[in-house]
Design a protein around this motif. Structure first.
Motif, PDB file in Angstrom:
ATOM      1  N   PHE A   1     -61.164  29.884   1.364  1.00  0.00           N
ATOM      2  CA  PHE A   1     -60.844  30.834   2.426  1.00  0.00           C
ATOM      3  C   PHE A   1     -60.820  30.172   3.802  1.00  0.00           C
ATOM      4  O   PHE A   1     -59.921  30.430   4.597  1.00  0.00           O
ATOM      5  CB  PHE A   1     -61.814  32.016   2.412  1.00  0.00           C
ATOM      6  CG  PHE A   1     -61.470  33.043   1.383  1.00  0.00           C
ATOM      7  CD1 PHE A   1     -60.373  33.863   1.544  1.00  0.00           C
ATOM      8  CD2 PHE A   1     -62.221  33.170   0.240  1.00  0.00           C
ATOM      9  CE1 PHE A   1     -60.042  34.814   0.588  1.00  0.00           C
ATOM     10  CE2 PHE A   1     -61.903  34.116  -0.714  1.00  0.00           C
ATOM     11  CZ  PHE A   1     -60.808  34.938  -0.544  1.00  0.00           C
TER      12      PHE A   1
ATOM     13  N   GLN B   1     -69.399  29.776  -5.430  1.00  0.00           N
ATOM     14  CA  GLN B   1     -69.566  30.239  -4.058  1.00  0.00           C
ATOM     15  C   GLN B   1     -69.054  29.210  -3.052  1.00  0.00           C
ATOM     16  O   GLN B   1     -68.401  29.572  -2.073  1.00  0.00           O
ATOM     17  CB  GLN B   1     -71.037  30.556  -3.786  1.00  0.00           C
ATOM     18  CG  GLN B   1     -71.514  31.793  -4.490  1.00  0.00           C
ATOM     19  CD  GLN B   1     -72.990  32.036  -4.307  1.00  0.00           C
ATOM     20  OE1 GLN B   1     -73.771  31.097  -4.164  1.00  0.00           O
ATOM     21  NE2 GLN B   1     -73.393  33.293  -4.327  1.00  0.00           N
TER      22      GLN B   1
ATOM     23  N   ASN C   1     -63.546  39.780  -0.694  1.00  0.00           N
ATOM     24  CA  ASN C   1     -64.933  39.419  -0.981  1.00  0.00           C
ATOM     25  C   ASN C   1     -65.780  40.628  -1.356  1.00  0.00           C
ATOM     26  O   ASN C   1     -66.596  40.557  -2.269  1.00  0.00           O
ATOM     27  CB  ASN C   1     -65.553  38.686   0.207  1.00  0.00           C
ATOM     28  CG  ASN C   1     -65.073  37.264   0.285  1.00  0.00           C
ATOM     29  OD1 ASN C   1     -64.838  36.617  -0.724  1.00  0.00           O
ATOM     30  ND2 ASN C   1     -64.898  36.771   1.490  1.00  0.00           N
TER      31      ASN C   1
ATOM     32  N   MET D   1     -65.259  39.476  -5.177  1.00  0.00           N
ATOM     33  CA  MET D   1     -66.146  38.316  -5.301  1.00  0.00           C
ATOM     34  C   MET D   1     -67.619  38.693  -5.377  1.00  0.00           C
ATOM     35  O   MET D   1     -68.354  38.144  -6.189  1.00  0.00           O
ATOM     36  CB  MET D   1     -65.923  37.340  -4.129  1.00  0.00           C
ATOM     37  CG  MET D   1     -64.562  36.734  -4.121  1.00  0.00           C
ATOM     38  SD  MET D   1     -64.257  35.830  -5.640  1.00  0.00           S
ATOM     39  CE  MET D   1     -62.542  35.479  -5.465  1.00  0.00           C
ATOM     40  N   ILE D   2     -68.070  39.601  -4.539  1.00  0.00           N
ATOM     41  CA  ILE D   2     -69.488  39.975  -4.554  1.00  0.00           C
ATOM     42  C   ILE D   2     -69.884  40.617  -5.883  1.00  0.00           C
ATOM     43  O   ILE D   2     -70.921  40.257  -6.451  1.00  0.00           O
ATOM     44  CB  ILE D   2     -69.834  40.852  -3.334  1.00  0.00           C
ATOM     45  CG1 ILE D   2     -69.747  40.012  -2.065  1.00  0.00           C
ATOM     46  CG2 ILE D   2     -71.214  41.475  -3.485  1.00  0.00           C
ATOM     47  CD1 ILE D   2     -69.960  40.779  -0.789  1.00  0.00           C
TER      48      ILE D   2
ATOM     49  N   ILE E   1     -65.196  29.275  -3.135  1.00  0.00           N
ATOM     50  CA  ILE E   1     -64.649  30.426  -2.417  1.00  0.00           C
ATOM     51  C   ILE E   1     -64.665  30.162  -0.915  1.00  0.00           C
ATOM     52  O   ILE E   1     -63.679  30.395  -0.211  1.00  0.00           O
ATOM     53  CB  ILE E   1     -65.441  31.703  -2.747  1.00  0.00           C
ATOM     54  CG1 ILE E   1     -65.200  32.108  -4.190  1.00  0.00           C
ATOM     55  CG2 ILE E   1     -65.073  32.842  -1.811  1.00  0.00           C
ATOM     56  CD1 ILE E   1     -66.139  33.193  -4.667  1.00  0.00           C
TER      57      ILE E   1
ATOM     58  N   THR F   1     -59.667  39.002   3.831  1.00  0.00           N
ATOM     59  CA  THR F   1     -60.761  38.203   3.285  1.00  0.00           C
ATOM     60  C   THR F   1     -61.995  39.066   3.024  1.00  0.00           C
ATOM     61  O   THR F   1     -62.618  38.957   1.962  1.00  0.00           O
ATOM     62  CB  THR F   1     -61.116  37.058   4.252  1.00  0.00           C
ATOM     63  OG1 THR F   1     -59.968  36.238   4.425  1.00  0.00           O
ATOM     64  CG2 THR F   1     -62.254  36.225   3.722  1.00  0.00           C
TER      65      THR F   1
END
Length: 86
Positions: free
Chosen positions: A35, A28, A68, A72-73, A31, A64
């Motif tokens: 970004f 996390q 995400n 990513m989530i 990331i 982005t």
């Protein structure tokens, strides 16, 4: 005193959740750094045109959020499921 609290908190969470908790946290943070760092690196190299900077800001934010939310989530939630199963 604050650092001892942080280390104690890390110790308790590592003992409770294991090494996957550290991997999730580093993922996390990585990331976030990538970004935000990528945004500033590209933003400051743009020409001093206000329209270009605003357009870049909108497109970068849109991409982005899309990355995400769609990648990513769900990946982080899979890591959370592995932590909870242990």
């Amino acid at each position: 005193m604050l650092s001892s609290f942080v280390f104690f908190w890390f110790y308790i969470n590592i003992k409770k959740y294991g090494l996957k908790w550290i991997i999730k946290g580093l993922f996390q943070i990585g990331i976030l750094v990538l970004f935000i760092g990528g945004f500033f690196k590209i933003f400051f190299t743009l020409p001093p045109n206000l329209f270009t900077k605003i357009l870049f800001l909108v497109i970068y934010t849109w991409c982005t959020v899309g990355i995400n939310v769609n990648f990513m989530i769900p990946l982080i939630s899979l890591i959370d499921q592995k932590i909870v199963k242990k």
